[in-house]
Design a protein around this motif. Sequence first.
Motif, PDB file in Angstrom:
ATOM      1  N   VAL A 257       0.858  -1.189   0.000  1.00  0.00           N
ATOM      2  CA  VAL A 257       0.000   0.000   0.000  1.00  0.00           C
ATOM      3  C   VAL A 257       0.897   1.243   0.000  1.00  0.00           C
ATOM      4  O   VAL A 257       1.628   1.499   0.953  1.00  0.00           O
ATOM      5  N   ALA A 258       0.847   2.001  -1.109  1.00  0.00           N
ATOM      6  CA  ALA A 258       1.709   3.179  -1.250  1.00  0.00           C
ATOM      7  C   ALA A 258       1.104   4.423  -0.619  1.00  0.00           C
ATOM      8  O   ALA A 258       1.803   5.232  -0.003  1.00  0.00           O
ATOM      9  N   SER A 259      -0.192   4.605  -0.781  1.00  0.00           N
ATOM     10  CA  SER A 259      -0.869   5.776  -0.190  1.00  0.00           C
ATOM     11  C   SER A 259      -2.339   5.438  -0.020  1.00  0.00           C
ATOM     12  O   SER A 259      -2.883   4.568  -0.714  1.00  0.00           O
ATOM     13  N   LEU A 260      -2.996   6.126   0.890  1.00  0.00           N
ATOM     14  CA  LEU A 260      -4.393   5.842   1.198  1.00  0.00           C
ATOM     15  C   LEU A 260      -5.172   7.117   1.464  1.00  0.00           C
ATOM     16  O   LEU A 260      -4.654   8.064   2.055  1.00  0.00           O
ATOM     17  N   ARG A 261      -6.430   7.117   1.011  1.00  0.00           N
ATOM     18  CA  ARG A 261      -7.390   8.136   1.408  1.00  0.00           C
ATOM     19  C   ARG A 261      -8.263   7.597   2.538  1.00  0.00           C
ATOM     20  O   ARG A 261      -8.835   8.356   3.311  1.00  0.00           O
ATOM     21  N   GLU A 262      -8.413   6.291   2.579  1.00  0.00           N
ATOM     22  CA  GLU A 262      -9.054   5.603   3.693  1.00  0.00           C
ATOM     23  C   GLU A 262      -8.475   4.189   3.739  1.00  0.00           C
ATOM     24  O   GLU A 262      -7.845   3.746   2.780  1.00  0.00           O
ATOM     25  N   GLU A 263      -8.636   3.489   4.841  1.00  0.00           N
ATOM     26  CA  GLU A 263      -7.999   2.187   4.994  1.00  0.00           C
ATOM     27  C   GLU A 263      -8.569   1.175   4.005  1.00  0.00           C
ATOM     28  O   GLU A 263      -9.773   1.150   3.734  1.00  0.00           O
ATOM     29  N   ALA A 264      -7.672   0.354   3.454  1.00  0.00           N
ATOM     30  CA  ALA A 264      -8.055  -0.657   2.459  1.00  0.00           C
ATOM     31  C   ALA A 264      -8.488  -1.940   3.154  1.00  0.00           C
ATOM     32  O   ALA A 264      -8.157  -2.189   4.318  1.00  0.00           O
ATOM     33  N   THR A 265      -9.214  -2.777   2.407  1.00  0.00           N
ATOM     34  CA  THR A 265      -9.687  -4.022   2.980  1.00  0.00           C
ATOM     35  C   THR A 265      -9.912  -5.057   1.882  1.00  0.00           C
ATOM     36  O   THR A 265      -9.846  -4.742   0.687  1.00  0.00           O
ATOM     37  N   VAL A 266     -10.179  -6.283   2.283  1.00  0.00           N
ATOM     38  CA  VAL A 266     -10.473  -7.359   1.336  1.00  0.00           C
ATOM     39  C   VAL A 266     -11.700  -6.986   0.507  1.00  0.00           C
ATOM     40  O   VAL A 266     -12.702  -6.503   1.040  1.00  0.00           O
ATOM     41  N   GLY A 267     -11.620  -7.223  -0.805  1.00  0.00           N
ATOM     42  CA  GLY A 267     -12.729  -6.913  -1.693  1.00  0.00           C
ATOM     43  C   GLY A 267     -12.543  -5.633  -2.474  1.00  0.00           C
ATOM     44  O   GLY A 267     -13.230  -5.407  -3.476  1.00  0.00           O
ATOM     45  N   ASP A 268     -11.613  -4.753  -2.044  1.00  0.00           N
ATOM     46  CA  ASP A 268     -11.343  -3.536  -2.803  1.00  0.00           C
ATOM     47  C   ASP A 268     -10.781  -3.900  -4.169  1.00  0.00           C
ATOM     48  O   ASP A 268      -9.976  -4.830  -4.311  1.00  0.00           O
ATOM     49  N   ARG A 269     -11.215  -3.146  -5.205  1.00  0.00           N
ATOM     50  CA  ARG A 269     -10.844  -3.438  -6.581  1.00  0.00           C
ATOM     51  C   ARG A 269      -9.675  -2.591  -7.054  1.00  0.00           C
ATOM     52  O   ARG A 269      -9.464  -1.473  -6.574  1.00  0.00           O
ATOM     53  N   LEU A 270      -8.923  -3.120  -8.027  1.00  0.00           N
ATOM     54  CA  LEU A 270      -7.783  -2.415  -8.600  1.00  0.00           C
ATOM     55  C   LEU A 270      -8.095  -1.982 -10.031  1.00  0.00           C
ATOM     56  O   LEU A 270      -8.768  -2.692 -10.779  1.00  0.00           O
ATOM     57  N   ALA A 271      -7.601  -0.809 -10.406  1.00  0.00           N
ATOM     58  CA  ALA A 271      -7.701  -0.305 -11.777  1.00  0.00           C
ATOM     59  C   ALA A 271      -6.392   0.391 -12.112  1.00  0.00           C
ATOM     60  O   ALA A 271      -5.772   1.016 -11.240  1.00  0.00           O
ATOM     61  N   PRO A 272      -5.922   0.295 -13.374  1.00  0.00           N
ATOM     62  CA  PRO A 272      -4.654   0.949 -13.737  1.00  0.00           C
ATOM     63  C   PRO A 272      -4.705   2.446 -13.462  1.00  0.00           C
ATOM     64  O   PRO A 272      -5.746   3.084 -13.621  1.00  0.00           O
ATOM     65  N   GLN A 273      -3.587   2.992 -13.027  1.00  0.00           N
ATOM     66  CA  GLN A 273      -3.524   4.419 -12.737  1.00  0.00           C
ATOM     67  C   GLN A 273      -3.618   5.203 -14.039  1.00  0.00           C
ATOM     68  O   GLN A 273      -2.824   5.016 -14.952  1.00  0.00           O
ATOM     69  N   PRO A 274      -4.617   6.118 -14.172  1.00  0.00           N
ATOM     70  CA  PRO A 274      -4.788   6.855 -15.426  1.00  0.00           C
ATOM     71  C   PRO A 274      -3.737   7.944 -15.566  1.00  0.00           C
ATOM     72  O   PRO A 274      -3.096   8.343 -14.590  1.00  0.00           O
ATOM     73  N   PRO A 275      -3.545   8.452 -16.799  1.00  0.00           N
ATOM     74  CA  PRO A 275      -2.608   9.568 -16.990  1.00  0.00           C
ATOM     75  C   PRO A 275      -3.133  10.833 -16.337  1.00  0.00           C
ATOM     76  O   PRO A 275      -4.338  10.995 -16.145  1.00  0.00           O
ATOM     77  N   ARG A 276      -2.212  11.708 -16.000  1.00  0.00           N
ATOM     78  CA  ARG A 276      -2.581  12.980 -15.384  1.00  0.00           C
ATOM     79  C   ARG A 276      -3.380  13.831 -16.362  1.00  0.00           C
ATOM     80  O   ARG A 276      -3.082  13.853 -17.549  1.00  0.00           O
ATOM     81  N   ASP A 277      -4.413  14.492 -15.866  1.00  0.00           N
ATOM     82  CA  ASP A 277      -5.294  15.289 -16.711  1.00  0.00           C
ATOM     83  C   ASP A 277      -4.824  16.739 -16.720  1.00  0.00           C
ATOM     84  O   ASP A 277      -4.901  17.427 -15.714  1.00  0.00           O
ATOM     85  N   PHE A 278      -4.327  17.212 -17.886  1.00  0.00           N
ATOM     86  CA  PHE A 278      -3.814  18.577 -17.983  1.00  0.00           C
ATOM     87  C   PHE A 278      -4.733  19.500 -18.781  1.00  0.00           C
ATOM     88  O   PHE A 278      -4.349  20.602 -19.124  1.00  0.00           O
ATOM     89  N   GLU A 279      -5.930  19.047 -19.131  1.00  0.00           N
ATOM     90  CA  GLU A 279      -6.810  19.881 -19.943  1.00  0.00           C
ATOM     91  C   GLU A 279      -7.156  21.165 -19.200  1.00  0.00           C
ATOM     92  O   GLU A 279      -7.414  21.168 -18.001  1.00  0.00           O
ATOM     93  N   ALA A 280      -7.190  22.266 -19.947  1.00  0.00           N
ATOM     94  CA  ALA A 280      -7.385  23.575 -19.328  1.00  0.00           C
ATOM     95  C   ALA A 280      -8.834  23.784 -18.907  1.00  0.00           C
ATOM     96  O   ALA A 280      -9.761  23.256 -19.502  1.00  0.00           O
TER      97      ALA A 280
END
Length: 386
Positions: A257-280
């Motif tokens: 676990v690299a960083s958290l907004r809330e504690e993780a648990t069994v059943g949490d799903r993973l998705a690839p990290q999207p690119p940073r959004d730079f649109e104005a």
Amino acid sequence: MSRSLPRLLPLLCALGLCGTLVSGPASAVNYPVTDGQRSTAQKVAQAGVPLSELAPNAPDSHTVKRGDTLWGISKIFLKSPWRWPELWGMNLEQIRNPHLIYPGQVLWLDKSSGRAVLRVGRPVESAGDGKLSPRVRPEALQDSAIGSVPMSVIGPFLTESVVLEANNLIEAPRIVATQEGRVLLSRGETAYVRGDVSQARTWQLYREPKPLTDPLTGEVLGFEARHVGVVEQVRAGEVRASADGKTTELVPATFTVASLREEATVGDRLAPQPPRDFEAYAPHAPAGTFAARIVSVHGDGLNAGQNQIVSINRGAKDGMERGHVLALWRAGQTAVDTTTEDRAVMRLPDTRVGELFVFRVFDRVSYALVLQSNTAVTRGDLVTQP
């Protein structure tokens, strides 16, 4: 140049509430201005802005400070903050390359001609011949340009918020076990993941998506996946022979676990990290009339206030755009006319109570920041063009 600036610079260009960066590597960058913005600015620049268009309490000057936002500064000077090209046009001659605004710069109104002209610099300075003239103090303060709205509030939503048309995370890789069987995981602890994680090393972690329903019809508009944190793969999973060699064993992938907004648990799903959004962002009022409703308050809250996030039941398919500034209304309550014998039941008029700023748009749902509200914002509240 800071990676955060590409998102801000075209916006600043549209606003024009800015000085020119005359030193440093960014000074040579020329970000585009739309033909419409330039045309409006040129027309306004010929005579300035009527004093009647200024905000009632517009100050003579304002010193930009850390924590300011372009929206807030626009409200200081103009009645309609999204009329940014006009504000730029108020000083088109001086601000030829309006891309950056920094803490410490001074913005002041010259009303000497009976019209308002925005100047950048110190209000007055003696030229030695008894005449007073403006003095510009350009500064090259790297990575400190201010944003349109509080980026600390909406920043995580630019890549972390996800609204899916269907619950597509059902088949996504998921946490199946935790370090030492713990119920909740904290930063730095180990999670074991089952599923295809060969696409990337770093993954976003989401809680099981919840449906977003239209407050009027009950129709499901999409599924909101709540962001939990970020995990990094340490070791790939495998299927290997058991100790007796007669069967096979499934070994899940190992993640930290690299960083958290809330504690993780069994059943949490993973998705690839999207690119940073730079649109104005280019804050503007929607074209035409429309009506929308608040779907939910982010974070499982019942009510929202200033600088909180809400979702609305309009998206890209409905013509919603990033940067739309919307009016927020509270429905008029029912009342009884006690002055007559019929005691008629009346519906009082709706009351405008605040403003929203749309910053992320999905097909049928959009996220918006509450810029200002005189009362608590809740599910079902009306949203219209300003």
